[in-house]
Design an enzyme around this catalytic site. Structure first.
Site, short mmCIF file in Angstrom:
data_model
loop_
_atom_site.label_atom_id
_atom_site.label_comp_id
_atom_site.label_asym_id
_atom_site.label_seq_id
_atom_site.Cartn_x
_atom_site.Cartn_y
_atom_site.Cartn_z
N ASP A 100 0.83 -1.21 0.00
CA ASP A 100 0.00 0.00 0.00
C ASP A 100 0.86 1.26 0.00
O ASP A 100 0.64 2.19 -0.79
CB ASP A 100 -0.92 -0.02 1.22
CG ASP A 100 -2.22 0.74 0.99
OD1 ASP A 100 -2.55 0.97 -0.18
OD2 ASP A 100 -2.89 1.10 1.97
N ASP A 104 -9.03 -1.71 2.50
CA ASP A 104 -8.87 -1.12 3.83
C ASP A 104 -9.89 -1.68 4.82
O ASP A 104 -9.78 -1.43 6.02
CB ASP A 104 -9.00 0.40 3.74
CG ASP A 104 -7.96 1.01 2.82
OD1 ASP A 104 -6.86 0.45 2.73
OD2 ASP A 104 -8.26 2.03 2.17
#
Length: 534
Positions: A348, A426
């Protein structure tokens, strides 16, 4: 402690403070009707009033036959005290404004067939312009002229919007709801599996059907490598692969929604009616649910670019997709959780913070893929904005984010709807750890669900910190940078304090051949069927 509270209060006040944006509103009326249009101005150069009541009202004069680079052919008596509309081109914005100002005009609107950009000028020119200056769409002016005819009155104002938009609260509720419900579902399924295994081998296969477990570090590394490769492929071949992903999402989300609704029906104790056709048995409830889920997915697929309302269906399907993913994919032990979440944290951060140094437009690969080809429009240079002057064909976007429209950005939504977004990853990635904690509570017969509740609390704190940093920095954040440390460290601390780290680290007894898992019941605890509910 008092100092920390003060800092927190200051941060909240800052986040809730108002910002002046470059998008504004042109309010046109003729006494009986009125209409609002999008305009773009430069607040630091020619600021506008924040409310309609405080904005000056001027007769609107049509001068689109000229670009107003000089005063030739324009009578000062004709334009004095009015707001002028002229065409864009041939000279700088500041030159047009100074000519209009010299003629006695009170405001200047520049009609544009090109993208509306924030008006700017050389530093020496800023102080010379003292009247409001803004760009509007040429087609908007033609539409207003057709609607109102002569006698149009114009007012320009720029309502500020709150940094702390209510849409962020809605997004927060969606995220925590999905994670908590996913953990509860996994825990309940694990109790059913254990009860079935203790009651006889016949029920175990049913409880485990359709569930996949990650138990090998090598498989985790391969999975993350495939994700990296897929993201890069999406970046370079977006226009081709986006349709493949949309089709896959429709199928996967319809299946996920069916699983969620079917589980809710079972929880409510709803019975089902079965019938047979040519020796094949069908469930009436399953057929109805399948029809509903397929219809919802098809509606989303057909109207996926209708921003004003389709986000509701996308979020509904997204919640179902995340829940079903958390239920289907299980992590066999805390070691696998640490490896997977740590690698995805690096993934990420790299694709959000590092890749902008390598891309041509300076937009990260993650943002470019998540928001589509128009992602460059999300990247502003200082306070500069760019809005299309003509209707644009909708660009396809990947259905990989939860979206909630900003509720306070009235002027911005008039120019184009803005959304608060949160990626499915997420929710899913920390959700897999939450699900493991929920199953581990079942394995050790923890009635207080200490691991599950602690991990959920850590996720809540992490997502709040993510939004806070995003608001304070004014830029998108890789949420896993905050969520992974909060959830992993909290889970490890709980296991260490309870003296159960070894069991928590090793998880289930996993055999590759039959994927059987056995509960980790400490000595002295009963291994009778567990009936506690999440």
């Amino acid at each position: 402690m008092e100092k920390a509270v003060r800092i927190f209060v200051l941060c909240v006040v800052f986040m809730a403070s108002q910002m002046n944006c470059q998008e504004a509103i042109l309010h046109i009326s003729n006494g009986s009707r009125n209409m609002d249009y999008c305009i773009v101005h430069n607040h630091s150069w020619t600021p506008l009033s924040e409310t309609l009541d405080a904005a000056g009202q001027y007769p609107l004069m049509n001068l689109i036959s000229t670009v107003l680079c000089d005063a030739s052919g324009v009578s000062p008596e004709m334009v004095k005290g009015k707001a002028l509309v002229v065409m864009r081109g041939d000279c700088e914005f500041s030159q047009k404004a100074q000519v209009a100002q010299g003629l006695g005009a009170k405001a200047l609107l520049i009609a544009s067939n090109k993208s509306l950009v924030t008006p700017s000028a050389n530093d020496s020119e800023y102080a010379k312009v003292r009247i409001p200056l803004a760009l509007m769409r040429y087609r908007d002016f033609l539409g207003a002229q057709q609607m109102f005819g002569e006698g149009m009155q114009a007012q320009m104002y720029a309502p500020p919007y709150q940094k702390l938009d209510p849409s962020i609260g809605v997004m927060l509720l969606i995220a925590i709801f999905t994670v908590v419900m996913g953990g509860c579902w996994c825990g309940a399924s694990e109790r059913e599996r254990l009860s079935a295994s203790l009651g006889g081998a016949g029920g175990e296969h049913k409880a485990d059907s359709g569930e996949l477990s990650l138990y090998s570090p090598l498989r985790v590394v391969i999975l993350v490598a495939l994700m990296c490769g897929m993201l890069v492929l999406m970046y370079y071949f977006y226009n081709i692969l986006v349709y493949f992903i949309i089709v896959v999402f429709c199928l996967a989300s319809a299946t996920a929604l069916f699983s969620c609704l079917d589980a809710v029906m079972d929880l409510l104790g709803c019975g089902t009616v079965s019938f047979s056709i040519k020796s094949k048995t069908f469930s009436l409830r399953s057929l109805i649910l399948a029809a509903v889920c397929i219809t919802v997915a098809v509606i989303w697929g057909v109207y996926r670019n209708e921003d004003r309302w389709i986000w509701i269906l996308q979020d509904l399907l997204g919640i179902a997709f995340c829940l079903n993913f958390m239920k289907t994919i299980s992590l066999s032990n805390f070691k696998i959780c640490v490896i997977l979440l740590s690698l995805l944290l690096l993934y990420d951060v790299f694709f959000v913070f590092i890749t902008p140094f390598f891309t041509k437009n300076g937009v990260s690969i993650m943002v470019q893929v998540a928001l589509g080809p128009d992602a460059s429009g999300e990247k502003t240079q200082g306070n500069m904005v760019e809005i299309p002057a003509e209707p644009q064909p909708p660009s396809e976007k990947l259905p990989v984010v939860m979206r909630v429209p900003r509720l306070t950005a009235w002027a911005q939504n008039l120019c184009g709807i803005q959304f608060s977004i949160l990626g499915y990853g997420d929710i899913i990635i920390p959700g897999l750890l939450v699900s493991y904690c929920s199953r581990f509570d079942v394995w050790i017969n923890s009635r207080k669900k200490i691991y599950f509740l602690s991990c959920c609390t850590a996720y809540l704190v992490g997502i709040i910190v993510t939004f806070a940093v995003m608001l304070l920095s004014g830029m998108g954040q890789p949420a896993l940078l905050y969520l992974v440390p909060f959830t992993l460290i909290t889970s490890a601390v709980v296991a260490g304090c309870r003296g159960e780290m070894k069991k928590f680290w090793l998880g289930t007894t996993y055999e590759v051949l039959d994927s059987s898992r056995e509960p980790l019941l400490p000595e002295g605890r009963t291994d009778s069927p567990i009936s506690e509910r999440c």
